[in-house]
Scaffold this motif. Sequence first.
Motif, PDB file in Angstrom:
ATOM      1  N   MET A 262      49.016  50.915   4.430  1.00  0.00           N
ATOM      2  CA  MET A 262      49.863  50.997   3.260  1.00  0.00           C
ATOM      3  C   MET A 262      49.905  49.715   2.443  1.00  0.00           C
ATOM      4  SD  MET A 262      53.115  53.237   3.960  1.00  0.00           S
ATOM      5  CE  MET A 262      53.867  51.819   4.673  1.00  0.00           C
ATOM      6  N   VAL A 263      49.826  48.582   3.143  1.00  0.00           N
ATOM      7  CA  VAL A 263      49.970  47.310   2.444  1.00  0.00           C
ATOM      8  C   VAL A 263      48.976  47.176   1.310  1.00  0.00           C
ATOM      9  CG1 VAL A 263      49.877  44.836   2.680  1.00  0.00           C
ATOM     10  CG2 VAL A 263      50.885  46.198   4.470  1.00  0.00           C
ATOM     11  N   LEU A 266      50.046  49.255  -1.583  1.00  0.00           N
ATOM     12  CA  LEU A 266      51.294  48.760  -2.162  1.00  0.00           C
ATOM     13  C   LEU A 266      51.103  47.555  -3.046  1.00  0.00           C
ATOM     14  CD1 LEU A 266      53.938  48.991   0.645  1.00  0.00           C
ATOM     15  CD2 LEU A 266      54.237  49.616  -1.722  1.00  0.00           C
ATOM     16  N   THR A 267      50.128  46.725  -2.717  1.00  0.00           N
ATOM     17  CA  THR A 267      49.973  45.496  -3.480  1.00  0.00           C
ATOM     18  C   THR A 267      48.910  45.658  -4.547  1.00  0.00           C
ATOM     19  OG1 THR A 267      48.420  44.720  -1.838  1.00  0.00           O
ATOM     20  CG2 THR A 267      50.686  44.044  -1.589  1.00  0.00           C
ATOM     21  N   PHE A 268      48.497  46.904  -4.776  1.00  0.00           N
ATOM     22  CA  PHE A 268      47.472  47.187  -5.786  1.00  0.00           C
ATOM     23  C   PHE A 268      46.227  46.350  -5.520  1.00  0.00           C
ATOM     24  CE2 PHE A 268      51.575  47.296  -8.329  1.00  0.00           C
ATOM     25  CZ  PHE A 268      51.835  48.598  -7.964  1.00  0.00           C
ATOM     26  N   ALA A 270      46.019  43.371  -4.682  1.00  0.00           N
ATOM     27  CA  ALA A 270      46.150  41.957  -5.028  1.00  0.00           C
ATOM     28  C   ALA A 270      46.144  41.095  -3.772  1.00  0.00           C
ATOM     29  CB  ALA A 270      47.435  41.718  -5.818  1.00  0.00           C
ATOM     30  N   VAL A 271      46.477  41.702  -2.654  1.00  0.00           N
ATOM     31  CA  VAL A 271      46.534  40.969  -1.402  1.00  0.00           C
ATOM     32  C   VAL A 271      45.536  41.570  -0.448  1.00  0.00           C
ATOM     33  CG1 VAL A 271      48.020  40.313   0.508  1.00  0.00           C
ATOM     34  CG2 VAL A 271      48.970  40.539  -1.780  1.00  0.00           C
ATOM     35  N   LYS A 272      44.445  40.862  -0.218  1.00  0.00           N
ATOM     36  CA  LYS A 272      43.414  41.446   0.643  1.00  0.00           C
ATOM     37  C   LYS A 272      43.741  41.222   2.109  1.00  0.00           C
ATOM     38  CE  LYS A 272      41.081  43.021  -2.594  1.00  0.00           C
ATOM     39  NZ  LYS A 272      40.289  43.463  -3.497  1.00  0.00           N
TER      40      LYS A 272
END
Lengths: 272, 295
Positions: A262-263, A266-268, A270-272
């Motif tokens: 999900m992460v 959720l962060t589109f 932006a956070v790999k």
Amino acid sequence: MNTSRLQRFVLAVLAWSITFVIFFPILWMILTGFKTEAQAIADPTLFFTPTLDSYAAVQGRADYFHFAYNSVYVAFGSTLLALIIGIPAAYSMAFLPTKRTKGTMLWMLSTKMLPPVGVLVPIYLIFRDLGMLDTRIGLTVIYTLMNLPIVIWMLYTFFKDLPKDILEAGRMDGASTTQEMLYLLIPLTLPGIASTGLLSVILSWNEAFWSLNLTSSRAAPLTAYIASFSSPEGLFWAKLSAASTMAVAPILIFGWLTQKQMVRGLTFGAVK
Amino acid sequence: MRTRASGRTVGGLRSLSLQAPAVTLLLIWMLIPLGMTLWFSFQRYNLMMPGMEQFAGLENYEYLLSDPALWRAMGNTLVLVGSVLAISVIGGTLLAVLYQQEFFGRGVARVLAISPFFIMPTVSALIWQNMMMHPVNGVLAWFLGLFGLPAIDWFSSFPLLSIIIIVAWQWLPFALLILLTAMQSLDDDQVEAARMDGAGPLAVFFFITLPHLKRAISVVIMIQMIFLLTIFAEIYVTTSGGPGLATTNLAYLIYIRALLEFDVGGASAGGVIAIILANIVAIFLIRMVAKNLED
């Protein structure tokens, strides 16, 4: 060597203490559901003889499965609809971008900033006039629109990661847009689509504003069912806990199983 | 013709038709209620007095803007959003650093720590109100009693703080979830090199970890802002906006006007003000995130 071992021990104790504090209300809710009402208001204890009485009593008071069915219906129904509408949109944004695409995406996200209370009155009146108050369909439509911007953003992120060549090869072989989506895009990005769907299910399952204001009994999902326990007659902690545990258990397990996936959505991305 | 046309045009057309359902629905979703809200806000319109509707001009706005309740609600909204954001960003960053360390049972601890995010707001409000913060039988009262301290009647003594605690408990885990994931892509070699050069843990945190988390933090702020501006269930279940107006945020104020007082005109004017406030926030936020997502 010794100090590092000591450090590690202190670290573990600290981390687990914090974990315990954060998780405590949930643990307490689950435990209290298995107590008698007398035990529930007695001094806190982690040790007692569990009983299922509260669960039986809760089920006797209101049919859990009726509300659970409504929750499942609106959460999965709206997610399915949002995916059906969102996949083509995200596909075109990821693979056929125009000058306007970026603006469109930002605009979509901005509709999410629209406070629901700002439009509660008109939606309420429209629903009243259309006879959609307290219907599952009505709530499903609202949740679909509510989640659509986030669903599109997440899908866009996952689609973007797919190498362009794969879809181009399909096009060379004469695949139509629909075939391309059905036989290439969807199978290849299934994990991403699944995690988008799961987040959408979680958001719909837990949504309380619209469900409290637009439903009363027939279409009320678990959020409204639980809120009914806030009345004075509902102030029996063991029963309240049992009902709450039943309401959150499905989605909590869902969340545990899918948190890693999900992460990214959720962060589109932006956070790999 | 289609093959002869430039790829861009075909792409543009196709792109447009694929996006049409989503764009149309969101446009309707936005414009019709927004238009109606604007229209109602200029009407004297109460559901208890059908047939009495008439044009009221700016009356609803005048009444609302001169009503201290509006300013109180706006203040509460900002305090609520601001403090929950501060708690979850600062707390989430510190916890992400902690949970990044290796310790016994780390995986399980992480999963348990992020769990509150999956709990529905109505449930967490009820659990906190009845079982944690109850002045007589609550766990917190019992805990204070261990130290010989008097119990606190949370919702009457510190109503807004109580709401903030409940909401922060739900959203701190969300920040933790995002920031923890961001931490995993932190370059260990870079940290190691900094250590070799004599950087202490604090220096590593401020000059390497924190800059690395910048994007993740901006995502956390954006998503939480979207949800925190519209907090409703926690207030509805626990305090009903009280005592007095102590925990009434904009969302709850409009709710009172519309569905408890049936004052559609006044509620709509409140809605318009809420929309304007949200858009001021949105303009600022979307710019920030768009810039961050670019590279």
